[in-house]
Write an enzyme that holds these catalytic residues in place. Structure first.
Site, PDB file in Angstrom:
ATOM      1  CD  GLU A  83      50.020  75.215 -17.538  1.00  0.00           C
ATOM      2  OE1 GLU A  83      50.274  75.558 -18.391  1.00  0.00           O
ATOM      3  OE2 GLU A  83      48.986  74.492 -16.999  1.00  0.00           O
ATOM      4  N   PRO A  87      45.610  59.836 -24.123  1.00  0.00           N
ATOM      5  CG  PRO A  87      43.560  59.272 -25.321  1.00  0.00           C
ATOM      6  CD  PRO A  87      44.327  58.741 -24.111  1.00  0.00           C
ATOM      7  NE  ARG A  88      48.073  68.115 -21.670  1.00  0.00           N
ATOM      8  CZ  ARG A  88      49.057  68.192 -20.840  1.00  0.00           C
ATOM      9  NH1 ARG A  88      49.778  67.456 -20.554  1.00  0.00           N
ATOM     10  NH2 ARG A  88      49.266  69.712 -20.181  1.00  0.00           N
ATOM     11  CD  GLU A 105      45.677  55.057 -12.913  1.00  0.00           C
ATOM     12  OE1 GLU A 105      45.762  54.285 -11.983  1.00  0.00           O
ATOM     13  OE2 GLU A 105      45.217  54.781 -13.998  1.00  0.00           O
TER      14      GLU A 105
END
Length: 421
Positions: free
Chosen positions: A59, A267-268, A310
């Site tokens: 968001e 990974p999130r 990144e």
């Protein structure tokens, strides 16, 4: 009904704090600045702000072009950005720095919201996507603060849930000045749950207005040469628990057909970096981390991106990209960033959060949707063997992004900031 909601919220607050403490064991950032969540601040802040709320990283990224446009047109206007997660907070601070005020969103409790509003005295509230907080909305109405819900989306599943509590949701939505939705389907869904029809407008999805700087593309190319020269880079972005194991199996299978393959995993959530590293080592596969600054030798199987902010850079250095949260019950993540950067996109079928975007890309042959890991294996091999197909996917994706742009400008005009400046 709202009083009962507030009572329940007060009752579960100790458990919320316990959950924050539990999450802080893996990510210490969760226990920092907890007082902000209760509307207590260690310093005075600028008042009479335009307040924006973006839950987390996705968001926040969507919000940045709108913030940039507002700062260009109203350079002296004080802005406040709130987030809910430490990763969202870190991204706001990295991108916007001191150009905006920033704190965590306070909990949706009457006294907490009261302290927050007294501290910042917002002249307008702009909330992204589907953050429906009854006490916040009613407090804005009571204090004559125009409230906008922008880039709003609402799935059929959420509609069914909200329709079970109309006495809470209908008054909440009637406190909103305007709801700017991503699609006509979202517009219809908000009206179904009680939004006033003439306050709901479909303006499109601001995520299509993603900006990709030339420096990102050039740095990505340099990264490809420096880290991944002569390697075919399969990037797995924003992955969740359960997906990495599937992707490691995928890697082992397609490595037989693509000898120079390397799997880059982002990974999130940063608290899972170490767990993913151990998963790779137990595979057993050779892994190096982005933060190690180590060389990526030919025998390295997996490059673990254990940094934040990144992802665009690594999209620009990849040959193909799988966007996670789509092989597990998460609902999918933003496909428009890799589409704008220019990398062939693969995605799973659990995409409830991004249905319109997936439909647009897949129907335009701008992304490939895979139902199983076996399909993912086959498609990556096909893309490796057919450079022209990779090029066509990239071209089609950029066309889809371009034709859907403009929501940021439409939302900016909808806010009519001149009326509060």
């Amino acid at each position: 009904m709202r009083r009962f909601y507030s009572f329940l919220f007060y009752c579960i607050t100790p458990f919320i704090l316990l959950r924050l403490w539990w999450r802080s064991l893996k990510n210490p950032a969760y226990k920092a600045r907890w007082s902000e969540r209760f509307g207590f601040y260690k310093q005075p802040y600028i008042q009479h702000v335009i307040w924006f709320h973006a839950v987390s990283v996705g968001e926040s990224e969507a919000l940045f072009p709108l913030i940039a446009l507002i700062k260009q047109q109203h350079p002296t206007l004080p802005l406040l950005v709130t987030t809910t997660t430490p990763t969202g907070s870190a991204r706001v601070r990295t991108v916007l720095g001191d150009s905006v005020e920033h704190v965590y969103l306070p909990y949706d409790l009457p006294d907490v919201i009261g302290r927050f509003l007294r501290a910042f005295k917002p002249k307008m509230a702009v909330i992204l996507e589907t953050e429906i907080w009854p006490n916040i909305y009613q407090a804005c109405l009571a204090n004559n603060i125009p409230l906008y819900l922008v880039n709003a989306c609402l799935s059929e599943k959420s509609v069914r849930g909200y329709q079970k509590i109309p006495s809470l949701i209908i008054p909440t939505l009637q406190a909103v000045t305007c709801i700017a939705t991503q699609t006509n389907s979202d517009k219809s869904n908000f009206i179904k749950i009680g939004a006033v029809a003439n306050t709901v407008k479909n303006v499109g999805n601001i995520k299509f207005d993603v900006a990709v700087e030339d420096t990102v593309l050039s740095q990505g190319n340099k990264l490809k040469k420096h880290l991944f020269e002569n390697r075919f880079v399969f990037l797995a972005a924003s992955t969740h628990e359960g997906e990495e194991a599937l992707l490691l199996t995928c890697y082992k299978t397609i490595k037989k057909s693509i000898p120079n393959l390397i799997l880059a995993i982002a990974p999130r959530h940063p608290e899972r970096f170490h767990r993913v590293e151990m998963l790779v080592k137990n595979a057993p596969l050779q892994v190096i981390k982005r933060t190690s600054q180590a060389c990526c030798h030919d025998n390295v199987d997996v490059f673990l991106i254990d940094t934040l902010g990144e992802l665009k850079l690594f999209y620009a250095s990849a040959d193909v990209a799988f966007v996670g949260g789509s092989f597990v019950a998460v609902g999918g993540h933003n496909l428009l960033e890799p589409a704008a950067v220019g990398v062939p996109i693969l995605v799973g079928t659990d995409v409830n959060n991004i249905t319109f975007i997936v439909d647009e890309l897949v129907s335009a042959q701008a992304a490939i949707q895979c139902e199983t890991v076996a399909q993912l294996d086959a498609k990556i091999i096909e893309l490796y063997e057919q450079p022209q197909l990779r090029h066509q996917l990239i071209t089609n994706a950029k066309h889809v992004v371009a034709k859907n742009q403009g929501a940021t400008q439409r939302i900016y005009h909808l806010l009519n900031l001149q009326s509060v400046t």
